[in-house]
Design an enzyme around this catalytic site. Structure first.
Site, short mmCIF file in Angstrom:
data_model
loop_
_atom_site.label_atom_id
_atom_site.label_comp_id
_atom_site.label_asym_id
_atom_site.label_seq_id
_atom_site.Cartn_x
_atom_site.Cartn_y
_atom_site.Cartn_z
N ASP A 29 0.83 -1.21 0.00
CA ASP A 29 0.00 0.00 0.00
C ASP A 29 0.86 1.26 0.00
OD1 ASP A 29 -2.31 1.43 0.02
OD2 ASP A 29 -2.77 1.10 2.14
N ASN A 77 -10.22 -3.49 -6.72
CA ASN A 77 -9.43 -2.53 -7.50
C ASN A 77 -10.03 -2.24 -8.88
OD1 ASN A 77 -6.15 -3.51 -6.17
ND2 ASN A 77 -7.54 -1.89 -5.52
C1 FPP Z 1 -2.07 0.13 -3.27
O1 FPP Z 1 -1.53 1.43 -3.35
C2 FPP Z 1 -1.50 -0.71 -4.25
C3 FPP Z 1 -2.22 -1.34 -5.24
C4 FPP Z 1 -3.65 -1.19 -5.43
C5 FPP Z 1 -1.59 -2.22 -6.18
C6 FPP Z 1 -0.23 -2.76 -5.85
C7 FPP Z 1 0.46 -2.91 -7.11
C8 FPP Z 1 1.79 -2.85 -7.30
C9 FPP Z 1 2.79 -2.75 -6.23
C10 FPP Z 1 2.32 -2.84 -8.67
C11 FPP Z 1 1.93 -4.02 -9.46
C12 FPP Z 1 2.64 -5.21 -8.97
C13 FPP Z 1 3.35 -6.03 -9.73
C14 FPP Z 1 4.08 -7.14 -9.10
C15 FPP Z 1 3.46 -5.86 -11.18
P1 FPP Z 1 -2.51 2.63 -3.57
O2 FPP Z 1 -2.58 2.91 -5.02
O3 FPP Z 1 -3.84 2.35 -2.96
O4 FPP Z 1 -1.79 3.77 -2.81
P2 FPP Z 1 -2.48 4.99 -2.05
O5 FPP Z 1 -3.27 4.39 -0.91
O6 FPP Z 1 -1.31 5.78 -1.58
O7 FPP Z 1 -3.33 5.70 -3.04
#
Ligand code: FPP
Length: 249
Positions: A29, A77
């Site tokens: 996250d 998501n």
């Molecule tokens: C949450 O951060 C993260 C996700 C919804 C996706 C996680 C994905 C990755 C690390 C990249 C893809 C992975 C691979 C292995 C290709 P957020 O976007 O909710 O962050 P925020 O809460 O700060 O908005």
């Protein structure tokens, strides 16, 4: 670059190498906030987050962790703007193409938890290929949670179980926790010992609901793209101080 090394001193404490958690779940996250803090688009945060999981997987392999399950795309998501969903799908495809050769060479086994049938045929093919060519890997397992939700996993498992009961492969009297867990996406993996969530949130967010029953939790304010091997050390040292009683005294 990570090398097999002695864990570094953290607050005068070291890791007990005989009690390394076998299976660590990670909620990756804070990618969006990391990007925003640098004036970058959200997808730049996801890109950096993908590099971080690659590095952390190598580091965990070097200290003897057997499995990492990383939450890369949840069933919720899909509700993000189409541009961000598309960017995540593109990034996942790029990641698979990029890591496949490396995983084959360094004997990393790639696995997936979740229902990938909603992904594009091209992405499903890349996932199936990566799973197939790394199936003999014995260094560490990286299990990506893709279109994964703990509730969805339990519903899918229940349907499969019901199907087997209808086909007389199983009697309802035989169903117990151990039998049920064989229908989950994580079947065959060791119990989840530790769940890590960076970026300041302290929720499970539908991650490994069944598997988290006796897992220890570790939270940190750091955004996932900045998560380092020193943070992993801190999480493991904290885990090793916990008294895991599994409901006993
Ligand atoms: C949450 O951060 C993260 C996700 C919804 C996706 C996680 C994905 C990755 C690390 C990249 C893809 C992975 C691979 C292995 C290709 P957020 O976007 O909710 O962050 P925020 O809460 O700060 O908005």
């Amino acid at each position: 670059m990570f090398f097999k090394r002695k864990p570094k001193q953290q607050n005068n404490e070291t890791m007990d190498m005989a009690r390394i958690p076998k299976h660590i779940g990670i909620i990756m996250d804070g990618n969006g906030r990391w990007a925003k803090s640098k004036g970058l688009p959200r997808k730049a945060g996801h890109r950096q987050g993908a590099k971080t999981i690659e590095n952390i997987t190598d580091y965990c392999a070097s200290i003897g962790v057997e499995v990492i399950t990383a939450y890369a795309f949840s069933t919720e998501n899909w509700n993000r703007p189409k541009e961000e969903v598309d960017a995540l799908m593109d990034l996942l495809y790029e990641y698979l193409i990029q890591v496949e050769e490396k995983f084959k060479n360094d004997r990393t086994k790639f696995m997936v938890s979740g229902d990938v049938s909603r992904f594009s045929p091209k992405l499903q093919e890349a996932i199936a290929h990566a799973i197939d060519v790394t199936k003999d890997g014995d260094r560490i397992i990286i299990n990506l949670a893709l279109n994964y939700g703990g509730r969805d996993e339990i519903v899918r498992a229940s349907k499969k179980l019901y199907g087997d009961i209808c086909e007389n492969k199983l009697s309802v009297d035989d169903v117990n926790e151990e039998v049920f867990s064989r229908y989950l996406d994580t079947y065959g993996l060791p119990e989840v010992d530790l769940i890590i969530r960076p970026s300041g949130e302290q929720r499970l967010s539908n991650f490994l609901l069944w598997q988290a029953a006796y897992a220890e939790f570790w939270y940190s304010d750091i955004c996932w793209p900045d998560f380092s091997s020193a943070d992993m050390d801190a999480a493991i040292i904290a885990y090793q101080k916990r008294d895991r009683r599994y409901g006993g005294v």
